[in-house]
Design a protein around this motif. Structure first.
Motif, PDB file in Angstrom:
ATOM      1  N   ASN A 129      -7.065  -0.417   5.528  1.00 15.39           N
ATOM      2  CA  ASN A 129      -5.908  -0.304   4.644  1.00 15.39           C
ATOM      3  C   ASN A 129      -5.495   1.143   4.356  1.00 15.39           C
ATOM      4  OD1 ASN A 129      -5.201  -2.918   4.416  1.00 15.39           O
ATOM      5  ND2 ASN A 129      -5.949  -3.236   2.335  1.00 15.39           N
ATOM      6  N   ALA A 130      -6.446   2.069   4.438  1.00 14.04           N
ATOM      7  CA  ALA A 130      -6.093   3.463   4.138  1.00 14.04           C
ATOM      8  C   ALA A 130      -5.259   4.092   5.252  1.00 14.04           C
ATOM      9  CB  ALA A 130      -7.365   4.281   3.914  1.00 14.04           C
ATOM     10  N   SER A 146     -11.423   6.840   1.546  1.00 15.10           N
ATOM     11  CA  SER A 146     -11.380   5.456   2.029  1.00 15.10           C
ATOM     12  C   SER A 146     -11.111   5.391   3.533  1.00 15.10           C
ATOM     13  CB  SER A 146     -10.283   4.683   1.285  1.00 15.10           C
ATOM     14  OG  SER A 146     -10.434   4.827  -0.095  1.00 15.10           O
ATOM     15  N   LEU A 169      -7.529   8.369  -0.716  1.00 18.78           N
ATOM     16  CA  LEU A 169      -7.202   7.885   0.624  1.00 18.78           C
ATOM     17  C   LEU A 169      -8.184   8.447   1.655  1.00 18.78           C
ATOM     18  CD1 LEU A 169      -3.300   8.080   0.453  1.00 18.78           C
ATOM     19  CD2 LEU A 169      -4.635   6.008   0.904  1.00 18.78           C
ATOM     20  N   ILE A 172       0.844  -1.204   0.000  1.00 17.73           N
ATOM     21  CA  ILE A 172       0.000   0.000   0.000  1.00 17.73           C
ATOM     22  C   ILE A 172       0.882   1.258   0.000  1.00 17.73           C
ATOM     23  CG2 ILE A 172      -1.691   1.314   1.346  1.00 17.73           C
ATOM     24  CD1 ILE A 172      -2.700  -1.470   2.343  1.00 17.73           C
ATOM     25  N   LEU A 183      -7.801  -0.384  -1.156  1.00 16.65           N
ATOM     26  CA  LEU A 183      -8.427   0.523  -0.186  1.00 16.65           C
ATOM     27  C   LEU A 183      -9.856   0.116   0.150  1.00 16.65           C
ATOM     28  CD1 LEU A 183      -7.062   4.022  -1.311  1.00 16.65           C
ATOM     29  CD2 LEU A 183      -6.225   2.492   0.476  1.00 16.65           C
TER      30      LEU A 183
END
Ligand SMILES: C[S@@+](CC[C@H](N)C(=O)[O-])C[C@H]1O[C@@H](n2cnc3c(N)ncnc32)[C@H](O)[C@@H]1O
Length: 431
Positions: A42-43, A102, A99, A21, A37
């Motif tokens: 994960n963001a 997300s 980002l 990532i 994402l």
């Protein structure tokens, strides 16, 4: 090395998901990043070594022409490298936007104690747009907190799970208005929030150039005199009135009395001071005080000079009921958070301010970190607008004050002001 003081911290190795990532974020590779994402969390992954989140990585990859870089970190995955390509700032913006959409957290800190916004500011003019995106995300988070606060007040029984991106909201919640910017807690900093009840019960230390609470937090400091001067001049543009025709003034929070002395010098018709701390009240009542009972008896006919002893929260309902109206209202307390300021200008200012009056407050929210200051300034403007008020901002330069623990900061636990410009708000009712 047997001495535990010399033991190096053991870092968790970076996992492959985080590595991938961060690499895609630093390469501004939106196509590769997007599917990743979709997975919650994960963001906002973080490199255990640098503390970089995908936001930090995307921003750090943008060096400006002068070569101001952030020691760009390149995450290698299967031999791929993220360096060597010319940075397209539009691509970086798309990645940062994605980002945030997300659930990326706008004020996560890296090991240098920088939020993504701090990093974007430090990298120079080329990354100003990225800085703006961070500020906008912070404003959205704080506005959401305001809405959630109202929702929780209506229905506190229904506790929802924390969604992605709400951690930033929590960090903003601890922001304190006035003279203690808690804001984003730095790595290794001692967490010691100031709160109103503890402050009001604490012992104060009065010095010539500052007023400190029991934990040596700066309640008020002499360097703010210029800010108080400008505030008075902008709140009361017509100061040269005949005795008895002066303005009707309400000041919340006496502190060192700097602003009240300036208000008193304008020969107001009415001057009300609300102060809650017993030690400050004791000083105010002393025979040598400029605001003793002798001052209270010196009001011009038809006017009133008074010190209200107690919290504004307890005093103002009575003042509203009595029908008092003011030409100028100033608000500068200590140990209270933004929600208190908002409650003040939403619930009380509309009933206490003359239709042509002006309202000001000490704008110290988040002033130990530029990005937080910019977020709070905008949040306040939006909330003031919702309360029916327009704000005019005046930039007041703040001279170099010396480093932590130097000059006037000597003996102060934490330097609550680090910026070179104070944004002074003057509010009036929307036409
Ligand atoms: C930052 S100082 C005010 C400084 C002032 N503007 C000056 O020019 O010196 C804040 C003051 O607000 C008072 N205060 C804090 N919370 C309060 C409350 N809820 N109601 C009234 N006064 C309060 C504090 O005791 C302190 O004296």
């Amino acid at each position: 090395m047997d001495d535990p003081a010399f033991t190096l911290p053991t870092l968790n190795p970076i996992d492959e998901n985080t590595q991938t990532i961060l690499l895609h974020a630093s390469q501004h590779n939106l196509a590769a990043l997007k599917p990743l994402l979709r997975i919650p969390g994960n963001a906002s992954v973080q490199d255990p070594e640098t503390g970089f989140t995908p936001l930090h990585a995307a921003i750090a990859a943008c060096e400006d022409e002068e070569g101001n870089s952030s020691e760009v970190v390149v995450w290698e995955v299967g031999g791929e490298k993220g360096d060597g390509e010319k940075v397209d700032i539009e691509k970086a913006k798309d990645v940062v936007r994605e980002l945030f959409m997300s659930g990326a957290i706008w004020n996560d800190l890296d090991v240098r104690n920088e939020t993504p916004g701090c990093l974007a500011w430090r990298l120079g003019t080329k990354t100003r747009d990225l800085y703006e995106l961070c500020v906008e995300a912070g404003v959205r988070a704080e506005m959401l907190l305001g809405i959630m606060g109202r929702y929780e007040a209506l229905d506190s029984g229904d506790e929802e799970d924390e969604e992605e991106g709400e951690a930033d909201v929590d960090a903003m919640e601890s922001e304190t208005n006035g003279h203690t910017a808690e804001g984003v807690e730095g790595e290794g900093e001692e967490k010691k929030d100031v709160n109103s009840a503890d402050y009001l019960a604490s012992t104060l230390k009065f010095e010539d150039d500052k007023l400190l609470d029991a934990d040596a937090n700066g309640v008020m400091m002499a360097w703010e005199t210029n800010i108080m001067r400008r505030s008075v001049d902008l709140l009361l543009p017509n100061q040269n009135q005949q005795a008895g025709e002066g303005a009707r003034i309400l000041n919340i929070g006496f502190g060192m009395g700097i602003i009240d002395r300036m208000f008193a010098a304008t020969k107001p018709r009415s001057h009300h001071i609300i102060e809650a701390h017993p030690a400050v009240l004791e000083k105010l009542a002393a025979a040598d005080s400029d605001f003793s009972s002798a001052w209270e008896s010196s009001a011009p006919p038809g006017g009133k000079y008074v010190v209200h002893k107690g919290r504004w929260q307890d005093t103002l309902p009575g003042l509203l009921e009595s029908g008092e109206v003011f030409d100028a209202i100033y608000f500068d307390t200590f140990g209270e958070d933004y929600s208190a300021l908002k409650e003040f200008f939403s619930e009380f200012v509309p009933g206490l301010l003359d239709e042509n009056g002006r309202f000001g407050f000490f704008n110290g929210l988040g002033a130990d970190r530029r990005v937080c200051y910019d977020v709070y300034t905008r949040v306040a403007e939006l909330d003031l607008s919702e309360a029916g008020m327009d704000v005019e901002w005046t930039d007041v330069p703040v001279e170099e004050l010396g480093g932590e623990g130097e000059g006037e900061w000597k003996g102060v636990r934490r330097r609550y002001w680090t910026l070179d410009t104070y944004r002074l708000p003057i509010c009036s009712f929307l036409a």
